[in-house]
Scaffold this active site. Structure first.
Site, short mmCIF file in Angstrom:
data_model
loop_
_atom_site.label_atom_id
_atom_site.label_comp_id
_atom_site.label_asym_id
_atom_site.label_seq_id
_atom_site.Cartn_x
_atom_site.Cartn_y
_atom_site.Cartn_z
N THR A 89 19.98 -31.64 -22.23
CA THR A 89 21.05 -32.14 -23.08
C THR A 89 22.38 -31.99 -22.26
O THR A 89 23.41 -32.65 -22.69
CB THR A 89 20.97 -31.23 -24.19
OG1 THR A 89 21.21 -29.78 -23.97
CG2 THR A 89 19.88 -31.36 -25.15
N VAL A 97 21.90 -28.01 -16.81
CA VAL A 97 22.71 -26.76 -17.27
C VAL A 97 22.31 -26.48 -18.67
O VAL A 97 22.55 -25.31 -19.04
CB VAL A 97 24.38 -26.85 -17.02
CG1 VAL A 97 24.56 -27.11 -15.45
CG2 VAL A 97 24.66 -28.05 -17.77
N SER A 98 21.66 -27.42 -19.35
CA SER A 98 21.35 -26.88 -20.91
C SER A 98 20.58 -27.99 -21.17
O SER A 98 20.33 -28.99 -21.00
CB SER A 98 22.42 -26.95 -21.64
OG SER A 98 22.28 -26.35 -23.11
N SER A 99 19.47 -27.38 -22.22
CA SER A 99 18.38 -28.18 -22.56
C SER A 99 17.79 -27.70 -24.04
O SER A 99 18.43 -26.52 -24.41
CB SER A 99 17.27 -28.15 -21.72
OG SER A 99 16.49 -26.74 -21.70
#
Length: 326
Positions: A89, A97-99
């Site tokens: 994401t 860095v984000s999921s």
């Protein structure tokens, strides 16, 4: 296109896709021990938390979003949002860095957290806000706190949560330090990989609290005895998460595995042992242990935290195989 403004056809597709996802998780047995979680997954619309995501392609990532120019693109985005798969994401300079985690794994982790009505829960790693929404649906907004180091992530998570009708406490800060102003907690769940168990977490827990966190490439469940002691075992399940940012975390040095047999170098269970013992054992020492002890699975390992120090162990916390952690 606002995240909540789907046309009627896509709203119907979202409802049916969510129902299919729930059936798939149900069939996996992920919440068999606590089927109340099914209600949360039925109620919380995952697509509101992933208005866009990235698919890995040759040479980088390809974006899918609710703002696609054509109806087919929007339908593909929506179907993908309800696949039982992790979704990237947030990507910066080619680095994830984000999921949003795989829903069936999220369900398993929430079950293993063993929440009870009235429990105060701290989530480390806000991500999209989806996990906090599931917790809020089960426990109520006032008992859920989620923290992330990145203000862009927390602001986006807060908006996603509001769009879905949830309002837990969202904090921008270093997750390794916990959220002392919201303590004490009965449960802590991390959605990012650790390389040490932060002292602050134990200090902010009530005695008997439960901590569930990705560690190495597994999931460890710790029972907190008091502010300085906790102990528990790994689950059998493999787990790969984005690393915890902040604190004193440093990137691990790559290990030379060239002298080890090829069949072992790619073995997921051996890679877990390598990650768990990388500060204490050379790869050939880990391999010798691996063969001597019958190629142990993750659930034979555990972690003990006591007096500000942590150690990992095999089979028995007081047995012959134990290694200090950072």
């Amino acid at each position: 296109m606002a995240t909540h403004a789907l046309d009627a056809g896509l709203e119907d597709l979202a409802a049916s896709a969510r129902a299919e996802l729930v059936q798939e998780i149900d069939a996996s047995g992920a919440w068999a021990a606590d089927p109340v979680w099914r209600e949360a997954f039925e109620a919380v619309p995952r697509h509101l938390f992933v208005p866009y995501y990235y698919l890995g392609v040759m040479g980088g990532y390809e974006r899918r979003g609710c703002d696609a120019d054509d109806a087919r693109g929007r339908e593909e985005w929506l179907r993908g949002a309800y696949e039982d798969a992790p979704l990237a994401t947030r990507v910066r300079e080619g680095e994830l860095v984000s999921s949003s985690s795989q829903p069936s794994l999220m369900a398993q982790m929430l079950v293993e957290l063993e929440v009870e009505d009235g429990n105060a829960v701290l989530e480390i790693g806000a991500g999209t806000g989806y996990n906090a929404a599931l917790l809020s649906h089960r426990l109520g907004d006032g008992l859920v706190t989620t923290v992330d180091l990145d203000p862009e992530i927390t602001e986006t998570a807060r908006q996603h949560l509001a769009d879905a009708g949830y309002h837990p406490t969202v904090v921008t800060g270093d997750g390794a330090r916990g959220v002392p102003e919201r303590a004490p907690f009965d449960r802590i769940i991390a959605t990012c990989t650790l390389d040490t168990i932060p002292d602050a977490w134990l200090a902010q827990c009530r005695p008997g609290a439960r901590i569930l966190a990705p560690f190495a490439t597994g999931l460890v469940v710790l029972r907190v005895r008091d502010s300085g002691q906790a102990q528990g075992r790994f689950l059998h399940t493999p787990a790969y998460f984005v690393p915890l940012r902040g604190g004193s975390r440093s990137e691990p040095e790559p290990q030379d595995l060239g002298a080890l047999p090829r069949r072992v170098r790619g073995d997921d269970r051996f890679r877990f042992l390598l990650a768990l013992t990388r500060h204490s054992l050379a790869p050939y020492e880990a391999y010798a242990l691996w063969e001597r002890e019958g190629q142990p699975t993750r659930d034979r390992f555990g972690i003990t935290v006591s007096g500000g120090r942590s150690r990992a162990w095999l089979d028995d916390p007081e047995g012959p195989y134990a290694w200090p952690l950072p």
